[in-house]
Design a protein around this motif. Structure first.
Motif, PDB file in Angstrom:
ATOM      1  N   LEU A 133       1.003  -1.222   0.016  1.00 12.48           N
ATOM      2  CA  LEU A 133       0.016   0.057   0.126  1.00 12.48           C
ATOM      3  C   LEU A 133       0.942   1.395  -0.214  1.00 12.48           C
ATOM      4  O   LEU A 133       0.579   2.097  -0.609  1.00 12.48           O
ATOM      5  CB  LEU A 133      -0.904  -0.050   1.223  1.00 12.48           C
ATOM      6  N   ALA A 134       2.119   1.270   0.857  1.00 18.22           N
ATOM      7  CA  ALA A 134       2.666   2.475   0.634  1.00 18.22           C
ATOM      8  C   ALA A 134       3.556   2.651  -0.657  1.00 18.22           C
ATOM      9  O   ALA A 134       3.432   3.622  -1.059  1.00 18.22           O
ATOM     10  CB  ALA A 134       4.097   2.206   1.820  1.00 18.22           C
ATOM     11  N   ALA A 135       3.705   1.427  -1.207  1.00 20.27           N
ATOM     12  CA  ALA A 135       4.455   1.542  -2.561  1.00 20.27           C
ATOM     13  C   ALA A 135       3.447   2.207  -3.740  1.00 20.27           C
ATOM     14  O   ALA A 135       3.879   2.696  -4.519  1.00 20.27           O
ATOM     15  CB  ALA A 135       5.110  -0.037  -3.081  1.00 20.27           C
ATOM     16  N   LEU A 136       1.959   1.647  -3.441  1.00 21.42           N
ATOM     17  CA  LEU A 136       1.200   2.074  -4.425  1.00 21.42           C
ATOM     18  C   LEU A 136       0.885   3.524  -4.277  1.00 21.42           C
ATOM     19  O   LEU A 136       0.679   4.314  -5.398  1.00 21.42           O
ATOM     20  CB  LEU A 136      -0.146   1.280  -3.759  1.00 21.42           C
ATOM     21  N   LEU A 137       0.889   4.092  -3.144  1.00 23.39           N
ATOM     22  CA  LEU A 137       0.707   5.478  -3.186  1.00 23.39           C
ATOM     23  C   LEU A 137       1.965   6.226  -3.563  1.00 23.39           C
ATOM     24  O   LEU A 137       1.776   7.528  -4.234  1.00 23.39           O
ATOM     25  CB  LEU A 137       0.787   5.748  -1.495  1.00 23.39           C
ATOM     26  N   ASN A 138       3.207   5.545  -3.334  1.00 21.79           N
ATOM     27  CA  ASN A 138       4.436   6.445  -3.813  1.00 21.79           C
ATOM     28  C   ASN A 138       4.497   6.329  -5.331  1.00 21.79           C
ATOM     29  O   ASN A 138       4.702   7.150  -6.028  1.00 21.79           O
ATOM     30  CB  ASN A 138       5.685   5.650  -3.294  1.00 21.79           C
ATOM     31  N   PHE A 139       3.781   5.209  -5.963  1.00 21.39           N
ATOM     32  CA  PHE A 139       3.640   4.968  -7.261  1.00 21.39           C
ATOM     33  C   PHE A 139       2.665   6.156  -8.023  1.00 21.39           C
ATOM     34  O   PHE A 139       3.055   6.487  -9.050  1.00 21.39           O
ATOM     35  CB  PHE A 139       3.357   3.685  -7.862  1.00 21.39           C
ATOM     36  N   PHE A 140       1.628   6.179  -7.320  1.00 17.09           N
ATOM     37  CA  PHE A 140       0.490   7.159  -8.050  1.00 17.09           C
ATOM     38  C   PHE A 140       1.236   8.678  -7.687  1.00 17.09           C
ATOM     39  O   PHE A 140       1.176   9.446  -8.911  1.00 17.09           O
ATOM     40  CB  PHE A 140      -0.445   7.030  -7.454  1.00 17.09           C
ATOM     41  N   GLU A 141       1.975   8.955  -6.600  1.00 16.71           N
ATOM     42  CA  GLU A 141       2.405  10.152  -6.464  1.00 16.71           C
ATOM     43  C   GLU A 141       3.533  10.640  -7.723  1.00 16.71           C
ATOM     44  O   GLU A 141       3.853  11.578  -8.126  1.00 16.71           O
ATOM     45  CB  GLU A 141       3.300  10.351  -5.234  1.00 16.71           C
ATOM     46  N   VAL A 142       4.585   9.554  -7.874  1.00 14.54           N
ATOM     47  CA  VAL A 142       5.469   9.838  -9.159  1.00 14.54           C
ATOM     48  C   VAL A 142       4.751  10.005 -10.482  1.00 14.54           C
ATOM     49  O   VAL A 142       5.191  10.971 -11.015  1.00 14.54           O
ATOM     50  CB  VAL A 142       6.426   8.599  -9.316  1.00 14.54           C
ATOM     51  N   ALA A 143       3.812   9.379 -10.455  1.00 17.46           N
ATOM     52  CA  ALA A 143       3.088   9.384 -12.046  1.00 17.46           C
ATOM     53  C   ALA A 143       2.352  10.991 -12.057  1.00 17.46           C
ATOM     54  O   ALA A 143       2.422  11.472 -13.121  1.00 17.46           O
ATOM     55  CB  ALA A 143       1.873   8.525 -12.079  1.00 17.46           C
ATOM     56  N   VAL A 144       1.713  11.543 -10.934  1.00 16.79           N
ATOM     57  CA  VAL A 144       1.120  12.612 -10.935  1.00 16.79           C
ATOM     58  C   VAL A 144       1.981  13.579 -10.979  1.00 16.79           C
ATOM     59  O   VAL A 144       1.981  14.737 -11.721  1.00 16.79           O
ATOM     60  CB  VAL A 144       0.211  12.679  -9.655  1.00 16.79           C
TER      61      VAL A 144
END
Length: 360
Positions: A211-222
């Protein structure tokens, strides 16, 4: 029942996870009262309580959001499908391809890559989600036009302390079917999930790495998407001051304007129209449980007052600072069982994170 990627509960659960991780949810509060209106423990309580589930909340509880679906409910308007998730097992969310799968093998990766390429994309990110794990991938064009796309894929990361080997009558199929006369002891990860999952930010990240990686992944994309946009003509300090006076909807829009303005928005994160986080996370220790709890400094947007707060350790009452996520856009659902509650810290000092080791 065997869950499949196309099943209603799987689609709803994954969509809720990616909505929260990508920051596209809004938050909703119930009025403060001395009991929990979802599940009151007082036998003769005279306070207002939620009605027996109709699958949605009416105006008396949801206000202007009414009718507001309860997350997971099959209730729906005529002509609408149940739930709030997209109908398929692959879809775009915040320019990231979300793929639902039961297994993270090469065939599942190829299927997701081909689907994205067929959509006319040649450079995109993929998140593949199963019941227990997440896999992240990035697709880009090769330098040589005659070569196929370049695909970089991560190793699977566990979403939570739960593991597929705990299953009895769900995936994977080879596990025994749960019978009425069978006794089953709870596994370590299930015991972790049975708690309030409180503690320090590093501890939560260690328990929920996917879940932490998922949040970071979307943050990088945005952030990548906003980096291509203009920085504007004013200095960052002026944008900080302007953002202090915009309404909640304008603030949400500004989070995707440019990298600089996005960072300014997130430095003072708006929880709702009246409250924003201006510092934290910290750690404060409950006087009674001697356990660490997440803590922040909240600012009242109307008065400018700063209030140090900490997580509460239970849901026997409804604190004034309580929030539940609303997921969905055209159709919206309230996650009644996902509650964050905070109370004034009351002079409890901030502790050093390093004093609380991450248990495994």
């Amino acid at each position: 029942m065997e869950w499949s990627p196309a099943s209603f509960p799987f689609r709803e659960l994954v969509f809720a996870l990616v909505s929260i991780a990508s920051g596209t949810t809004r938050f909703f509060s119930f009025p403060a009262q001395v009991c929990d209106p979802r599940d009151c423990a007082w036998g003769h309580c005279k306070r207002d309580h939620l009605p027996r589930s109709r699958g949605f909340l009416g105006r008396e509880w949801a206000g202007s959001h009414a009718p507001l679906l309860e997350f997971g409910s099959m209730s729906h308007r005529p002509g609408d499908a149940p739930g709030v998730s997209p109908p398929g097992t692959m879809y775009w969310h915040e320019d990231v391809l979300v793929s639902l799968t039961m297994t993270h093998d090469g065939a599942a990766v190829r299927q997701a890559v081909d689907w994205g390429l067929d959509q006319g994309r040649d450079h995109f990110q993929i998140v593949m989600l199963s019941l227990f794990e997440a896999v992240f991938a990035e697709v880009s064009s090769a330098d040589d036009d005659d070569e196929g796309p370049v695909v970089r894929v991560s190793e699977p990361i566990y979403l939570s302390p739960l593991r597929h080997r705990y299953c009895m009558s769900t995936h994977p199929r080879e596990h025994p079917e749960l019978k009425d006369d069978m006794n089953r002891s709870r596994m370590r990860g299930e015991l972790h999930m049975g708690t309030n999952c409180t503690g320090t930010a590093p501890r939560l990240q260690s328990k929920f790495p996917g879940l932490a990686a998922l949040l970071n992944f979307f943050e990088v994309a945005v952030t990548r998407r906003s980096a291509s946009r203009s920085r504007g003509i004013f200095p960052p300090e002026l944008y900080d001051r302007i953002l202090d006076f915009v309404d909640y909807d304008t603030w949400r829009t500004c989070t995707s304007v440019s990298t600089e303005i996005r960072f300014a928005c997130l430095r003072k994160y708006r929880v709702d129209e009246d409250t924003r986080i201006v510092a934290g996370p910290f750690v404060r220790v409950s006087k009674f449980l001697r356990q660490p709890f997440l803590s922040f400094n909240f600012e009242d947007m109307k008065t400018g007052d700063i209030l140090p707060v900490m997580e509460t350790d239970g849901h026997f009452s409804t604190e004034r600072l309580n929030w539940m996520p609303i997921v969905g856009s055209h159709r919206k659902a309230l996650m009644l069982d996902v509650v964050g509650q905070y109370e004034p810290a009351g002079g409890i000092p901030v502790e050093d994170d390093s004093d609380w080791q991450i248990d495994t």
